[in-house]
Design a protein around this motif. Sequence first.
Motif, PDB file in Angstrom:
ATOM      1  N   ALA A 127      45.568  45.630  47.168  1.00 14.17           N
ATOM      2  CA  ALA A 127      44.348  45.231  47.867  1.00 14.17           C
ATOM      3  C   ALA A 127      43.107  45.751  47.146  1.00 14.17           C
ATOM      4  O   ALA A 127      42.069  45.094  47.146  1.00 14.17           O
ATOM      5  CB  ALA A 127      44.379  45.731  49.308  1.00 14.17           C
ATOM      6  N   GLU A 128      43.230  46.928  46.538  1.00 15.12           N
ATOM      7  CA  GLU A 128      42.098  47.484  45.799  1.00 15.12           C
ATOM      8  C   GLU A 128      41.687  46.554  44.661  1.00 15.12           C
ATOM      9  O   GLU A 128      40.532  46.153  44.548  1.00 15.12           O
ATOM     10  CB  GLU A 128      42.484  48.866  45.231  1.00 15.12           C
ATOM     11  N   GLU A 129      42.651  46.201  43.804  1.00 16.39           N
ATOM     12  CA  GLU A 129      42.300  45.391  42.634  1.00 16.39           C
ATOM     13  C   GLU A 129      42.030  43.935  43.010  1.00 16.39           C
ATOM     14  O   GLU A 129      41.265  43.257  42.352  1.00 16.39           O
ATOM     15  CB  GLU A 129      43.424  45.470  41.587  1.00 16.39           C
ATOM     16  N   MET A 172      50.484  50.901  37.502  1.00 13.00           N
ATOM     17  CA  MET A 172      49.817  49.987  36.568  1.00 13.00           C
ATOM     18  C   MET A 172      50.235  48.530  36.765  1.00 13.00           C
ATOM     19  O   MET A 172      49.378  47.646  36.788  1.00 13.00           O
ATOM     20  CB  MET A 172      50.038  50.443  35.118  1.00 13.00           C
ATOM     21  N   PRO A 173      51.516  48.226  36.901  1.00 12.39           N
ATOM     22  CA  PRO A 173      51.889  46.814  37.121  1.00 12.39           C
ATOM     23  C   PRO A 173      51.206  46.193  38.346  1.00 12.39           C
ATOM     24  O   PRO A 173      50.769  45.046  38.290  1.00 12.39           O
ATOM     25  CB  PRO A 173      53.411  46.863  37.316  1.00 12.39           C
ATOM     26  N   LEU A 174      51.094  46.957  39.434  1.00  9.61           N
ATOM     27  CA  LEU A 174      50.469  46.388  40.633  1.00  9.61           C
ATOM     28  C   LEU A 174      48.956  46.275  40.474  1.00  9.61           C
ATOM     29  O   LEU A 174      48.341  45.331  40.975  1.00  9.61           O
ATOM     30  CB  LEU A 174      50.814  47.220  41.865  1.00  9.61           C
ATOM     31  N   ARG A 175      48.363  47.224  39.779  1.00  8.42           N
ATOM     32  CA  ARG A 175      46.921  47.092  39.519  1.00  8.42           C
ATOM     33  C   ARG A 175      46.683  45.829  38.691  1.00  8.42           C
ATOM     34  O   ARG A 175      45.768  45.060  38.969  1.00  8.42           O
ATOM     35  CB  ARG A 175      46.394  48.322  38.783  1.00  8.42           C
ATOM     36  N   ARG A 176      47.522  45.608  37.672  1.00  7.06           N
ATOM     37  CA  ARG A 176      47.351  44.405  36.852  1.00  7.06           C
ATOM     38  C   ARG A 176      47.603  43.143  37.676  1.00  7.06           C
ATOM     39  O   ARG A 176      46.910  42.146  37.499  1.00  7.06           O
ATOM     40  CB  ARG A 176      48.307  44.446  35.655  1.00  7.06           C
ATOM     41  N   ALA A 177      48.595  43.219  38.558  1.00  9.19           N
ATOM     42  CA  ALA A 177      48.893  42.042  39.388  1.00  9.19           C
ATOM     43  C   ALA A 177      47.695  41.694  40.268  1.00  9.19           C
ATOM     44  O   ALA A 177      47.306  40.531  40.384  1.00  9.19           O
ATOM     45  CB  ALA A 177      50.130  42.308  40.251  1.00  9.19           C
ATOM     46  N   GLY A 178      47.098  42.712  40.867  1.00  9.94           N
ATOM     47  CA  GLY A 178      45.940  42.476  41.729  1.00  9.94           C
ATOM     48  C   GLY A 178      44.736  42.011  40.933  1.00  9.94           C
ATOM     49  O   GLY A 178      44.041  41.056  41.316  1.00  9.94           O
ATOM     50  N   SER A 190      44.692  40.569  38.024  1.00 12.56           N
ATOM     51  CA  SER A 190      44.942  39.245  37.438  1.00 12.56           C
ATOM     52  C   SER A 190      44.649  38.155  38.463  1.00 12.56           C
ATOM     53  O   SER A 190      43.952  37.166  38.172  1.00 12.56           O
ATOM     54  CB  SER A 190      46.398  39.187  36.971  1.00 12.56           C
ATOM     55  N   ALA A 191      45.149  38.347  39.666  1.00 16.64           N
ATOM     56  CA  ALA A 191      44.899  37.358  40.721  1.00 16.64           C
ATOM     57  C   ALA A 191      43.408  37.265  41.022  1.00 16.64           C
ATOM     58  O   ALA A 191      42.854  36.170  41.176  1.00 16.64           O
ATOM     59  CB  ALA A 191      45.675  37.750  41.984  1.00 16.64           C
ATOM     60  N   ARG A 192      42.757  38.401  41.065  1.00 14.90           N
ATOM     61  CA  ARG A 192      41.311  38.414  41.346  1.00 14.90           C
ATOM     62  C   ARG A 192      40.556  37.676  40.237  1.00 14.90           C
ATOM     63  O   ARG A 192      39.663  36.852  40.517  1.00 14.90           O
ATOM     64  CB  ARG A 192      40.828  39.865  41.440  1.00 14.90           C
ATOM     65  N   ALA A 193      40.931  37.898  38.983  1.00 19.54           N
ATOM     66  CA  ALA A 193      40.255  37.238  37.864  1.00 19.54           C
ATOM     67  C   ALA A 193      40.411  35.721  37.955  1.00 19.54           C
ATOM     68  O   ALA A 193      39.486  34.957  37.652  1.00 19.54           O
ATOM     69  CB  ALA A 193      40.807  37.764  36.542  1.00 19.54           C
ATOM     70  N   MET A 194      41.586  35.269  38.368  1.00 21.76           N
ATOM     71  CA  MET A 194      41.814  33.819  38.493  1.00 21.76           C
ATOM     72  C   MET A 194      40.970  33.227  39.624  1.00 21.76           C
ATOM     73  O   MET A 194      40.440  32.121  39.503  1.00 21.76           O
ATOM     74  CB  MET A 194      43.309  33.558  38.717  1.00 21.76           C
ATOM     75  N   LEU A 195      40.843  33.972  40.716  1.00 14.40           N
ATOM     76  CA  LEU A 195      40.019  33.487  41.828  1.00 14.40           C
ATOM     77  C   LEU A 195      38.548  33.447  41.438  1.00 14.40           C
ATOM     78  O   LEU A 195      37.814  32.512  41.785  1.00 14.40           O
ATOM     79  CB  LEU A 195      40.242  34.381  43.058  1.00 14.40           C
ATOM     80  N   VAL A 196      38.120  34.439  40.686  1.00 12.40           N
ATOM     81  CA  VAL A 196      36.734  34.458  40.191  1.00 12.40           C
ATOM     82  C   VAL A 196      36.499  33.271  39.255  1.00 12.40           C
ATOM     83  O   VAL A 196      35.489  32.564  39.359  1.00 12.40           O
ATOM     84  CB  VAL A 196      36.439  35.794  39.469  1.00 12.40           C
ATOM     85  N   PRO A 236      47.100  32.962  34.108  1.00 12.12           N
ATOM     86  CA  PRO A 236      46.722  34.362  34.355  1.00 12.12           C
ATOM     87  C   PRO A 236      46.162  34.980  33.071  1.00 12.12           C
ATOM     88  O   PRO A 236      46.665  34.690  31.986  1.00 12.12           O
ATOM     89  CB  PRO A 236      48.030  35.047  34.748  1.00 12.12           C
ATOM     90  N   PRO A 237      45.138  35.791  33.192  1.00  8.24           N
ATOM     91  CA  PRO A 237      44.577  36.431  31.987  1.00  8.24           C
ATOM     92  C   PRO A 237      45.576  37.406  31.369  1.00  8.24           C
ATOM     93  O   PRO A 237      46.354  38.046  32.084  1.00  8.24           O
ATOM     94  CB  PRO A 237      43.342  37.158  32.513  1.00  8.24           C
TER      95      PRO A 237
END
Lengths: 728, 164
Positions: free
Chosen positions: A89-91, A132-138, A140-146, A190-191
């Motif tokens: 949720a943070e990322e 780290m994997p979950l931070r990247r997962a969050g 990555s999803a945020r970057a795609m939505l942006v 995904p980036p």
Amino acid sequence: MSERKTPSRTNRTQISRRDFLKVGAAAGGGLFLEFAVPSAGGAKTGVSAGHEFSPNAFIRIDRKGAVTLIMPQVEMGQGIYTSIAMILAEELDVRLETVTLEAAPPNDALYRNPVLGFQVTGGSTSIRAFWMPLRRAGASARAMLVEAAAQDWKVEPAVCSTAAGAVIHATSGRRLPYGSLVDRAAQLKPPANPTLKTLADFRLVGTAARRLDTPEKVTGKALFGIDALPPGVKFATLIASPVLGGRVIRVDDATARAMPGVRQIVVLDDLVAVVADHTWAAKQGLDSLNITWDDGPNANVTTEEILEQLKAASLRTGVVAKSVGDVATALNVANRVEVTYQVPFLAHAPMEPMNCTVHVKPDGCEIWVGNQVLTRTQAIAAEITGLPKDKVIVHNHLIGGGFGRRLEVDGIAKSVRIAQKVDGPVKVTWTREEDIQKALYRPFYFDRFEVALTGAKITAWKHRVVGSSILARWAPPAFVNGVDRDAVEGAVNLPYDVPNFHVEYVRQEPPGIQTQFWRGVGPTHNVFVTESLVDELAHRAGKDPVSFRRDQLGRAPRLLACLDLVASKAGWGQVLPRRVGRGVAIQDVFGTNLATVTEVEVDEQGEVYVKRVVCAVDCGIVVNPDTVVAQIEGGMIFGLTAALHSEITLAKGRIQQSNFNNYRMMRINEAPKIEVHLIRSVEAPGGIGEPGTAAAAPALANALFAATGVRLRKLPVDRKALAAGKSA
Amino acid sequence: MIDLQINGEIKHVDAPDRMPLLWVLRDLLGLTGTKFGCGIAQCGACTVHLNGNAVRSCVLPIGSIGTRAITTIEGVRATPSGASVQQAWLAAEVVQCGYCQSGQIMSASALLTTTPHPTDAEIDAAMAGNICRCGTYVRIRAAIKSAAQLAAMRGTDGDRTDNV
């Protein structure tokens, strides 16, 4: 009786195809890093049939903006559902209160623990492995939505921001909630390297966010494995051979068959189960059986025999686990100490007794259980039934205490074998007696030390660890060159500056009993024996136990800071009443630095009153500080329980303890005050589920020495020895 | 058939008199919030109220209950101190695995009904029958004290609308 959903915040729907966010790096240090298998991969994004944006295996967002987070680790009280959700949720920038949690299905490719190499929850690795994997997962999803919003607005993504589940274009004041971006985002790639937040940007990580799993646990609505009630379920309980390796010869079941509610007697090679309309009828039926057993080759095993074997093995040269300097020469001094330590077999006794509900059909198998190794659960059922793995559906549940016990699939195997004989679903519930007596146990370890002191410095340290190897059975690839790295964890990484240092391992498998991980794993044993011995050396050198340690921690500044803080908070050095004592213990295990001071009072009969425990902990970046404190508190109680009360023994091949009347647990009236002080840190996160357990026994034993002058070199605490001890 | 009054409703149960209430609740009525832990009244996971008193349902034959009112974790919110205890439990983040907590909450709410402001010794005496393997005892003590305050405030306001 109606079918109910598995924990209602979790959805039992099988995830048919989820796209995998490639795991870049295993986080943190860890026990098993070397055998982590390469990450499975293959990224594919898209909108699934339900019109959801599912950029990776951990996140789904639907068109209404509902965010579902998939939990790769199981919840057994450690708060991991909340911590994982906080990281995602943070990322992702969504409000924690709005997310829905879903338990991941068995799938090693998607949900392997990067530290342990498959889908497993254990070893205090969850945050270290998934941080780290979950931070990247969050991210990555945020970057795609942006990106999706930026396309819609025809602006650069860089001028967009996110907050509370929406993309914002500040200059124009426009705002698009994530739900409205789902279709467009699903078309994007995904980036490769999504930008992560900096620590200073964290709004959720580091806060004491409310736990997400607890509201249903105070109303009785939370569903554990034992609460599964699929339609038409029957209820069973079982008795396995009282001696490991024994066999059923004959069963007289005439009385049971006549009992109301009893439906079926299942007799297998090594166990008997009674199936009934309810668990009580099953238990009544089971108690009425007259079973003749062939006890087999372990019929006469005793704890004394096992201890003699371990002692004999401790005289053999072991396999070198670590060697620095020239320990043989350095031991050739006047002030040399030779001692042995030992710790007993222990049962886990989670409050939720072992259980498993299984429905075996000709074309499939369905399992309802709470377990730490979901893919192994699926695999063992497939192996027993001969079904392909994808025909075995596992509904994972909340776990009513794991402590390592549910890292094994012995109970699932037994339940599936029983269910094969039953028409329809059957819930197999272990009695507490069966849970304690037919289990796998923490190994009995025997340790032999030769150490040398020069002045107030440890100049030679030779430690031989003797015991069974869990890894050789549980994770054979991790058992390398004859060294069980778990059995020596906490021994090979002694934090002190010792110039000549040598640790060996001798594998000695006991007859008639199987061993497995127990909360705190290797360090629970090794921190006790090493920190007790360091305490002995401090007293032998005539030094205060804190300053003796301080002077030899040149390589361990984080641990030194913990030691200084705990000494200050505990009021170390104060004059204490007669038969009151304080003990200190320090450790750097599970990637977490912890220093503990425990205060005890011992009465003239040797009864022990643990009055206060003070801990200072540096576990790196903290996701949820309240969870860290809770885990230290609970881990400490778990370790104190074992040190004060617990010992599994064998006679005639049978476990002699059976229930909480003779396998005692610490109760609230015995529980000390526990103070936990966190040290702020920007280091990688460490594990927190087990450090408290490892710290409990050494700090206690050192306090008991301070109170009575009696050095305890074996557990559990010997109250007779304390009664006879001189006062400090 | 035996009639049992559970959480304010009469349930007709077709079960032998000797059958412990625990298994009637869990296996016949689907009230799985009450937990099985030991079967010999050693751990308290199965604690329910009988006319407001905490009892261990794993050793309580249903034939001995008669007309006394049974309250389980599913119904404790409606008791004088139940909601306060549940709220205090969440506020203090007592719960870890949660398996024993139904029983802890039943014991704590029974205690507060008879002893609105318990001392540490009274808390220990009332709660020593409930084992928690996660080791949440430190927070249970604190939560019982804050529940006592919450209940006292509720008593003053007459306000029983609360969110758990």
